[in-house]
Design an enzyme around this catalytic site. Sequence first.
Site, PDB file in Angstrom:
ATOM      1  N   ASN A   8      34.799  36.352   8.552  1.00 22.78           N
ATOM      2  CA  ASN A   8      34.805  35.047   7.658  1.00 22.78           C
ATOM      3  C   ASN A   8      33.586  34.208   8.222  1.00 22.78           C
ATOM      4  O   ASN A   8      33.649  34.034   9.602  1.00 22.78           O
ATOM      5  CB  ASN A   8      36.162  34.493   7.773  1.00 22.78           C
ATOM      6  CG  ASN A   8      36.349  33.266   6.652  1.00 22.78           C
ATOM      7  OD1 ASN A   8      35.407  32.395   6.760  1.00 22.78           O
ATOM      8  ND2 ASN A   8      37.105  33.361   5.818  1.00 22.78           N
ATOM      9  N   ALA A   9      32.687  33.630   7.466  1.00 23.92           N
ATOM     10  CA  ALA A   9      31.387  32.952   7.835  1.00 23.92           C
ATOM     11  C   ALA A   9      32.257  31.376   8.154  1.00 23.92           C
ATOM     12  O   ALA A   9      31.225  30.731   8.544  1.00 23.92           O
ATOM     13  CB  ALA A   9      30.454  32.933   6.827  1.00 23.92           C
TER      14      ALA A   9
END
Length: 169
Positions: free
Chosen positions: A41-42
């Site tokens: 997840n960024a």
Amino acid sequence: MAERLTSLAAVLPPDTRLLVLGSMPGAASLAAQQYYAHPRNAFWPIMGQLFDFAYDLPYPQRLMQLQAQGIGLWDVLQSCERQGSLDSAIRAETPNDFASLLQQQPQIRALAFNGAKAAQSFRKLVLPTLAPEQVPALMQLPSTSPAHASLNLTNKLKAWQSICQYCIL
């Protein structure tokens, strides 16, 4: 059969100016009891770049870095049914109580939706329940989820820079 899931508790510093809202945490986040826990997840790399901290700090320290910027975390949904982690699998949605939250925390100036599903659920389930004066600025941002692969990290970062205007800098 889809499992009934319950979201994580809100992370709300007393001086929250910006509330980042997901739809419902994915399986990795629910298992870890941490927002945006999936390793791809960024969200944390983006926050680290925007606010100059190491995105791989221990979770409590990452939360402190957000708190210092006046950023809180929560989800639009209090519970839902979902198999797996994809937003497209969400059914039987129950929203969190935003009317009470916004009344108790009038200093919140903006809601930033992490992805289209969070924004869609808020507009459908929550917005009709709020008085117009309760509604802060609303910003739909690209999902930081690894499932949203149509934008790379650089482009997601550019879009997420818009939150800085609501933060304590």
